[in-house]
Write an enzyme that holds these catalytic residues in place. Structure first.
Site, PDB file in Angstrom:
ATOM      1  N   ASP A 195     -14.333  -7.679  20.381  1.00 51.96           N
ATOM      2  CA  ASP A 195     -13.181  -6.790  20.314  1.00 51.96           C
ATOM      3  C   ASP A 195     -11.923  -7.563  19.916  1.00 51.96           C
ATOM      4  OD1 ASP A 195     -11.851  -4.406  20.424  1.00 51.96           O
ATOM      5  OD2 ASP A 195     -12.181  -4.051  22.564  1.00 51.96           O
ATOM      6  N   PHE A 241       0.825  -1.221   0.000  1.00 54.03           N
ATOM      7  CA  PHE A 241       0.000   0.000   0.000  1.00 54.03           C
ATOM      8  C   PHE A 241       0.861   1.275   0.000  1.00 54.03           C
ATOM      9  CE2 PHE A 241      -2.153   2.838   3.337  1.00 54.03           C
ATOM     10  CZ  PHE A 241      -2.717   3.671   2.391  1.00 54.03           C
ATOM     11  N   TYR A 290       2.356  -7.554  16.173  1.00 46.11           N
ATOM     12  CA  TYR A 290       2.794  -6.659  15.089  1.00 46.11           C
ATOM     13  C   TYR A 290       3.675  -5.540  15.639  1.00 46.11           C
ATOM     14  CZ  TYR A 290       2.547  -2.591  11.966  1.00 46.11           C
ATOM     15  OH  TYR A 290       2.864  -1.488  11.207  1.00 46.11           O
ATOM     16  N   GLU A 344       5.297  -7.378   7.397  1.00 50.36           N
ATOM     17  CA  GLU A 344       3.938  -7.851   7.633  1.00 50.36           C
ATOM     18  C   GLU A 344       3.290  -6.736   8.435  1.00 50.36           C
ATOM     19  OE1 GLU A 344       2.303 -10.471   6.597  1.00 50.36           O
ATOM     20  OE2 GLU A 344       3.999 -11.344   5.519  1.00 50.36           O
ATOM     21  N   LYS A 402      -7.837  -3.682   5.899  1.00 55.92           N
ATOM     22  CA  LYS A 402      -7.687  -2.554   6.828  1.00 55.92           C
ATOM     23  C   LYS A 402      -8.997  -1.767   6.868  1.00 55.92           C
ATOM     24  CE  LYS A 402      -3.293  -3.520   7.467  1.00 55.92           C
ATOM     25  NZ  LYS A 402      -2.143  -2.979   6.788  1.00 55.92           N
ATOM     26  N   LEU A 403      -9.237  -1.072   7.983  1.00 54.52           N
ATOM     27  CA  LEU A 403     -10.585  -0.582   8.294  1.00 54.52           C
ATOM     28  C   LEU A 403     -11.292   0.159   7.145  1.00 54.52           C
ATOM     29  CD1 LEU A 403     -12.803  -0.298  10.466  1.00 54.52           C
ATOM     30  CD2 LEU A 403     -11.761   1.889  11.081  1.00 54.52           C
ATOM     31  N   GLY A 443      -6.374  -7.414  23.225  1.00 56.54           N
ATOM     32  CA  GLY A 443      -5.296  -6.449  23.501  1.00 56.54           C
ATOM     33  C   GLY A 443      -5.428  -5.149  22.729  1.00 56.54           C
ATOM     34  N   HIS A 444      -6.630  -4.826  22.267  1.00 54.78           N
ATOM     35  CA  HIS A 444      -6.868  -3.666  21.382  1.00 54.78           C
ATOM     36  C   HIS A 444      -6.387  -2.357  22.023  1.00 54.78           C
ATOM     37  CE1 HIS A 444     -10.063  -2.002  18.345  1.00 54.78           C
ATOM     38  NE2 HIS A 444      -8.862  -1.489  18.159  1.00 54.78           N
ATOM     39  N   THR A 503       5.999   2.618  12.779  1.00 52.56           N
ATOM     40  CA  THR A 503       4.615   2.950  13.109  1.00 52.56           C
ATOM     41  C   THR A 503       4.514   3.598  14.493  1.00 52.56           C
ATOM     42  OG1 THR A 503       2.550   1.856  13.768  1.00 52.56           O
ATOM     43  CG2 THR A 503       4.489   0.492  13.802  1.00 52.56           C
ATOM     44  N   ASP A 504       3.432   4.331  14.716  1.00 52.74           N
ATOM     45  CA  ASP A 504       3.190   4.892  16.062  1.00 52.74           C
ATOM     46  C   ASP A 504       2.797   3.797  17.051  1.00 52.74           C
ATOM     47  OD1 ASP A 504       0.612   4.347  15.093  1.00 52.74           O
ATOM     48  OD2 ASP A 504      -0.187   6.352  15.462  1.00 52.74           O
TER      49      ASP A 504
END
Ligand code: NAD
Ligand code: TYD
Length: 354
Positions: free
Chosen positions: A290, A11, A159, A83, A198-199, A293-294, A133-134
């Site tokens: 959910d 992406f 991840y 990944e 992805k969302l 661990g979100h 990533t953040d």
């Protein structure tokens, strides 16, 4: 002069390759393994460009990577290959360790060997730009200040743990060997060519297919959203002016709950491609279990890149989301091509969809 990009068929990587070949006249080599997330359709418009070379391969390949470096002599490497999907990392973390940790380690090793033998002026100018990533900073409470570069790493998913590990190796190669590494930590991206697991692309695709739009938990988790074109311009700015050994946070200053994001997607679709029964797409929203661990909230303090390199995003979430949804509506063939095979297996195993 040439740069080597890894993961350039994914992406963000493919958006970067396309913008690089438009904005500069410098040749680019794209090394990509073509996992389920890599898609050469994204790069069809540049496949015959003489400044573009595609090589299929693994960043962890200890014979291929040194060969490529010796042959093309890049002045910089931009490492996108990874990944990247949190839910997949929860189901199958081992691929994340193999590519994100071991693969990045092997790439750093090959780069160090190549860089060590460069003439001094090329050595100083060389850059290894590691895209992160953040999510490595963990989760924020509602009131906490946004992540700064000085925040400690507290990764919570397999991840983010694998990305954190790769960031630590990148940092160590600067401090121990002097390899001119820079790491960027960016918030959630959206835009063309994003894989529909992805969302945002997931919801666009499922809305149009008359399927439920799955919201994990209460949907009040917060993410900061940045249009991918702005992420690419930030990466170019870091490549040009970033200090060796530095890290830069990149963000859009657009914190939204997941419910707000999906609500916006529905409203734009209601306007651009209304449902035939006259109802809003919002009626397809469905709350599901959910994510384990979100993380509750991510937010980015991007003052450093703004002050040091003069970078700010150009796109607001409202304008960027609208143009992104238009892109998905105009590129349904792209969606159809990626939503077969492997994609269907993932949907079946994760959402129980037939
Ligand atoms: P993506 O999953 O869409 O693409 C990853 C690409 O890497 C694919 O083309 C894949 O084929 C390739 N790849 C995977 N393993 C490889 C290997 N071993 N060797 C060579 N190529 C390999 O990911 P993305 O969303 O474009 O993310 C790119 C990078 O940006 C990642 O490092 C990710 O952690 C980081 N990032 C992503 C986001 C986001 O919102 N998507 C935000 C911040 C940072
Ligand atoms: P995602 O796009 O997977 O990115 P990340 O996990 O890297 O932030 O998810 C963005 C947010 O949306 C995250 O809080 C999880 C949530 N989400 C859902 O609610 N439903 C879904 O089906 C997906 C894929 C994500």
């Amino acid at each position: 002069m040439t740069i080597l990009v890894t993961g350039g068929a994914g992406f963000i990587g493919s958006n970067f390759v396309l913008s690089w070949l438009t904005e500069t006249s410098e040749p680019l080599i794209n090394l990509d393994k073509l996992t389920y997330a890599g898609n050469l359709d994204n790069l069809a418009t540049v496949s015959k460009n003489p400044d573009y070379i595609f090589v299929r391969g693994d960043i962890g390949d200890a014979s291929l990577v040194p060969e490529l470096l010796a042959k093309h002599k890049p002045r910089a490497i931009v490492n996108f290959a990874a990944e990247s999907h949190v839910d997949r990392s929860i189901k199958n973390p081992s691929d994340f360790v193999l590519t994100n940790v071991v693969g990045t380690f092997n790439l750093l090793e090959a780069t160090k060997a190549y860089w060590t033998n460069l003439p001094i002026s090329e050595k100083e100018a060389f850059r290894f730009l590691h895209i992160s990533t953040d999510e490595v900073y963990g989760s924020l409470t509602a009131e906490a200040p946004a992540f700064a570069e000085t925040n400690r790493y507290e990764p919570n998913s397999p991840y983010s743990a694998s990305k954190a590990a790769s960031d630590h190796f990148a940092r160590a190669y600067f401090h121990t060997y002097g390899l001119p590494v820079i790491t960027t930590n960016c918030s959630n991206n959206y835009g063309p060519f994003q894989f529909p697991e992805k969302l945002i692309p997931l919801c666009v695709h499922r809305a149009l297919s008359n399927e439920p739009l799955p919201i994990y938990g209460d949907g009040k988790q917060i993410r900061d959203w940045l249009h991918v074109a702005d992420h690419c311009s930030a990466i170019r700015a870091v490549l040009t002016g970033g200090a060796a050994g530095a890290t830069y946070n990149i963000g859009g200053n657009e914190e939204k709950t997941n419910l707000q994001v999906v609500g916006e997607v529905c409203k734009i679709l209601d306007d651009l491609r209304p449902r035939t029964d006259g109802h809003s797409y919002e009626r397809q929203i469905e709350f599901v279990a959910d994510r384990p661990g979100h993380d509750r909230r991510y937010a980015i303090n991007a003052h450093k890149i703004e002050q040091e390199l003069g970078w700010t995003p150009t796109e607001t979430f409202a304008s960027g989301l609208r143009s992104t949804i238009r892109w998905y509506l105009d590129n349904q063939t792209w969606i159809i091509n990626v939503t077969t095979g492997n994609y269907q297996n993932w949907m079946r195993s994760h959402y129980g969809v037939e």
